[in-house]
Scaffold this motif. Sequence first.
Motif, PDB file in Angstrom:
ATOM      1  N   HIS A 282       0.793  -1.228   0.000  1.00 26.31           N
ATOM      2  CA  HIS A 282       0.000   0.000   0.000  1.00 26.31           C
ATOM      3  C   HIS A 282       0.830   1.284   0.000  1.00 26.31           C
ATOM      4  CE1 HIS A 282       0.714  -0.326   4.430  1.00 26.31           C
ATOM      5  NE2 HIS A 282       0.862   0.972   4.296  1.00 26.31           N
ATOM      6  N   GLU A 283       2.165   1.208   0.126  1.00 29.24           N
ATOM      7  CA  GLU A 283       2.963   2.417   0.318  1.00 29.24           C
ATOM      8  C   GLU A 283       2.754   3.458  -0.791  1.00 29.24           C
ATOM      9  OE1 GLU A 283       3.994  -0.674   0.626  1.00 29.24           O
ATOM     10  OE2 GLU A 283       5.590  -0.923   2.108  1.00 29.24           O
ATOM     11  N   GLU A 284       2.900   3.030  -2.039  1.00 25.80           N
ATOM     12  CA  GLU A 284       2.766   3.972  -3.141  1.00 25.80           C
ATOM     13  C   GLU A 284       1.315   4.428  -3.319  1.00 25.80           C
ATOM     14  OE1 GLU A 284       4.067   4.364  -7.851  1.00 25.80           O
ATOM     15  OE2 GLU A 284       4.414   2.500  -6.755  1.00 25.80           O
ATOM     16  N   LEU A 285       0.397   3.512  -3.174  1.00 25.62           N
ATOM     17  CA  LEU A 285      -1.020   3.844  -3.275  1.00 25.62           C
ATOM     18  C   LEU A 285      -1.421   4.839  -2.191  1.00 25.62           C
ATOM     19  CD1 LEU A 285      -3.808   3.442  -4.501  1.00 25.62           C
ATOM     20  CD2 LEU A 285      -4.058   1.367  -3.109  1.00 25.62           C
ATOM     21  N   ILE A 289      -3.270   8.470  -2.722  1.00 27.39           N
ATOM     22  CA  ILE A 289      -4.567   8.774  -2.089  1.00 27.39           C
ATOM     23  C   ILE A 289      -4.484  10.088  -1.323  1.00 27.39           C
ATOM     24  CG2 ILE A 289      -6.184   8.044  -0.293  1.00 27.39           C
ATOM     25  CD1 ILE A 289      -5.565   5.129  -1.127  1.00 27.39           C
ATOM     26  N   LEU A 290      -3.398  10.264  -0.562  1.00 26.16           N
ATOM     27  CA  LEU A 290      -3.277  11.435   0.300  1.00 26.16           C
ATOM     28  C   LEU A 290      -3.214  12.749  -0.487  1.00 26.16           C
ATOM     29  CD1 LEU A 290      -0.779  10.084   2.983  1.00 26.16           C
ATOM     30  CD2 LEU A 290      -3.211  10.579   3.288  1.00 26.16           C
ATOM     31  N   ASP A 295     -10.960  15.107  -0.849  1.00 25.49           N
ATOM     32  CA  ASP A 295     -11.744  14.755  -2.031  1.00 25.49           C
ATOM     33  C   ASP A 295     -11.832  13.251  -2.255  1.00 25.49           C
ATOM     34  OD1 ASP A 295     -12.663  17.210  -2.956  1.00 25.49           O
ATOM     35  OD2 ASP A 295     -10.757  17.672  -3.936  1.00 25.49           O
ATOM     36  N   VAL A 296     -11.239  12.465  -1.374  1.00 24.37           N
ATOM     37  CA  VAL A 296     -11.281  11.017  -1.554  1.00 24.37           C
ATOM     38  C   VAL A 296     -11.480  10.338  -0.202  1.00 24.37           C
ATOM     39  CG1 VAL A 296      -8.778  10.764  -1.334  1.00 24.37           C
ATOM     40  CG2 VAL A 296     -10.089   9.017  -2.555  1.00 24.37           C
ATOM     41  N   GLU A 297     -12.186   9.215  -0.223  1.00 19.36           N
ATOM     42  CA  GLU A 297     -12.371   8.400   0.978  1.00 19.36           C
ATOM     43  C   GLU A 297     -12.116   6.942   0.617  1.00 19.36           C
ATOM     44  OE1 GLU A 297     -15.755   7.204   4.365  1.00 19.36           O
ATOM     45  OE2 GLU A 297     -16.261   8.569   2.706  1.00 19.36           O
ATOM     46  N   GLU A 306      -7.293   2.129   7.452  1.00 23.77           N
ATOM     47  CA  GLU A 306      -6.580   2.362   8.697  1.00 23.77           C
ATOM     48  C   GLU A 306      -5.203   2.963   8.438  1.00 23.77           C
ATOM     49  OE1 GLU A 306      -5.528   2.464  12.724  1.00 23.77           O
ATOM     50  OE2 GLU A 306      -7.458   2.426  11.668  1.00 23.77           O
ATOM     51  N   ALA A 307      -4.544   2.533   7.369  1.00 22.48           N
ATOM     52  CA  ALA A 307      -3.223   3.076   7.029  1.00 22.48           C
ATOM     53  C   ALA A 307      -3.334   4.572   6.712  1.00 22.48           C
ATOM     54  CB  ALA A 307      -2.633   2.320   5.844  1.00 22.48           C
ATOM     55  N   VAL A 308      -4.390   4.955   5.989  1.00 20.50           N
ATOM     56  CA  VAL A 308      -4.604   6.372   5.680  1.00 20.50           C
ATOM     57  C   VAL A 308      -4.878   7.152   6.967  1.00 20.50           C
ATOM     58  CG1 VAL A 308      -6.152   8.005   4.531  1.00 20.50           C
ATOM     59  CG2 VAL A 308      -5.416   5.942   3.333  1.00 20.50           C
ATOM     60  N   ARG A 309      -5.722   6.596   7.833  1.00 21.75           N
ATOM     61  CA  ARG A 309      -6.055   7.280   9.088  1.00 21.75           C
ATOM     62  C   ARG A 309      -4.807   7.505   9.937  1.00 21.75           C
ATOM     63  NH1 ARG A 309      -6.523   6.853  14.091  1.00 21.75           N
ATOM     64  NH2 ARG A 309      -5.715   4.711  14.101  1.00 21.75           N
ATOM     65  N   ARG A 310      -3.943   6.467  10.052  1.00 16.49           N
ATOM     66  CA  ARG A 310      -2.733   6.589  10.870  1.00 16.49           C
ATOM     67  C   ARG A 310      -1.784   7.640  10.295  1.00 16.49           C
ATOM     68  NH1 ARG A 310      -2.761   0.868  10.867  1.00 16.49           N
ATOM     69  NH2 ARG A 310      -1.003   0.928   9.403  1.00 16.49           N
ATOM     70  N   GLU A 311      -1.667   7.643   8.976  1.00 18.71           N
ATOM     71  CA  GLU A 311      -0.767   8.602   8.346  1.00 18.71           C
ATOM     72  C   GLU A 311      -1.267  10.032   8.547  1.00 18.71           C
ATOM     73  OE1 GLU A 311       2.771   9.506   6.518  1.00 18.71           O
ATOM     74  OE2 GLU A 311       2.020   7.550   7.186  1.00 18.71           O
ATOM     75  N   LEU A 312      -2.581  10.223   8.414  1.00 15.23           N
ATOM     76  CA  LEU A 312      -3.148  11.555   8.642  1.00 15.23           C
ATOM     77  C   LEU A 312      -2.967  11.986  10.096  1.00 15.23           C
ATOM     78  CD1 LEU A 312      -6.435  11.304   6.538  1.00 15.23           C
ATOM     79  CD2 LEU A 312      -4.434  12.714   6.036  1.00 15.23           C
ATOM     80  N   GLU A 313      -3.078  11.055  10.990  1.00 16.09           N
ATOM     81  CA  GLU A 313      -2.888  11.362  12.407  1.00 16.09           C
ATOM     82  C   GLU A 313      -1.454  11.798  12.677  1.00 16.09           C
ATOM     83  OE1 GLU A 313      -2.871   8.175  15.571  1.00 16.09           O
ATOM     84  OE2 GLU A 313      -4.822   9.105  16.007  1.00 16.09           O
TER      85      GLU A 313
END
Length: 328
Positions: A282-285, A289-290, A295-297, A306-313
């Motif tokens: 998922h690293e590149e994806l 996404i970010l 504009d994206v969920e 969860e990976a997106v949530r952790r990175e945003l946090e």
Amino acid sequence: MDKLDRVMTLYRELNNRRYPVSRKQLEQKLECKGVTVKRAIGTLRDYFGVPVIYLRDQNGYVIDRAAGEHEIPGLWLNPEEIHALLVADSLLSNLEPGLVRAETGPFRQRLRNLMARIGGGEQHFDRIRLLSMGRRREQSRWFPRIAQAVLQRQRLRIGYHARSDDSASQREVSPQRLTHYRDNWYLDAWCHQREDLRTFSLDCIETAETLDRPALDMDNETLDRHYATAYGIFAGEPDKVAVLHFTAHRARWVANEIWHPQQTGYQLADGCYELRLPYRRHEELLGDILKYGADVEVMEPPSLREAVRRELERMTKKHEKSSHRISD
């Protein structure tokens, strides 16, 4: 009939005749007036070096065989094709400045001279540009050797510096393909140490030696299954499917974008857009996404969400700390 076609026809007409050809005959053959025939003869004589002479006593033009054999190039291009070649050369040179510039220089100049001779005028090919985002400053000086090994199917011994763990290693590899991805070059190869397919970033290859051993060949189906089915540069067969929902506003762009050859997507009832694509890591994806922000969920799978949530946090905490430092 354009100018270059006319010169080609003129050459064939004179070269296939054993006797002089009158200007009247050439006007009919070339579908033009006498002044145009003279201009075509001048181009054939001055640019291509074909010794066309006029025999006054026989009232016709002929190639002077006594001057020796004069075969003009067998490749004939019309102005549109010459333009296309020059544009393609400009684009290829922009992929990696200096990479093929020297090798294609003489051919490029001949094309430009030919355009000038047939009335093409000065062409501003520098008006075509490619904007590079993320191209690494140091591309491999070993590119020509690596490319030759790929095409000639020879093994390489490379010294490789891996950025992921800052380690250096020597590898014997059987090169399979060169890949240009996101403004950088990669070598897809069979690694004989790891006994598996690997991808090497060319800017991390510090040495390259061609070995006197044939490369291990792998069929295209195997290579595509390993390299072209998952998302991005990460290899391996995909084992997950990402489901992304884009806002109606962002859908105007994303609906026409190709993120993956096997992606699927459709417009939702509320105007949003759903994009589904296979991936393995998922690293590149995650990075892609970010960049779309709010504009994206991510809808599926939970691990990616969860990976997106952790990175945003983590990003939020970092920027909160930064704001405190700035205010202080």
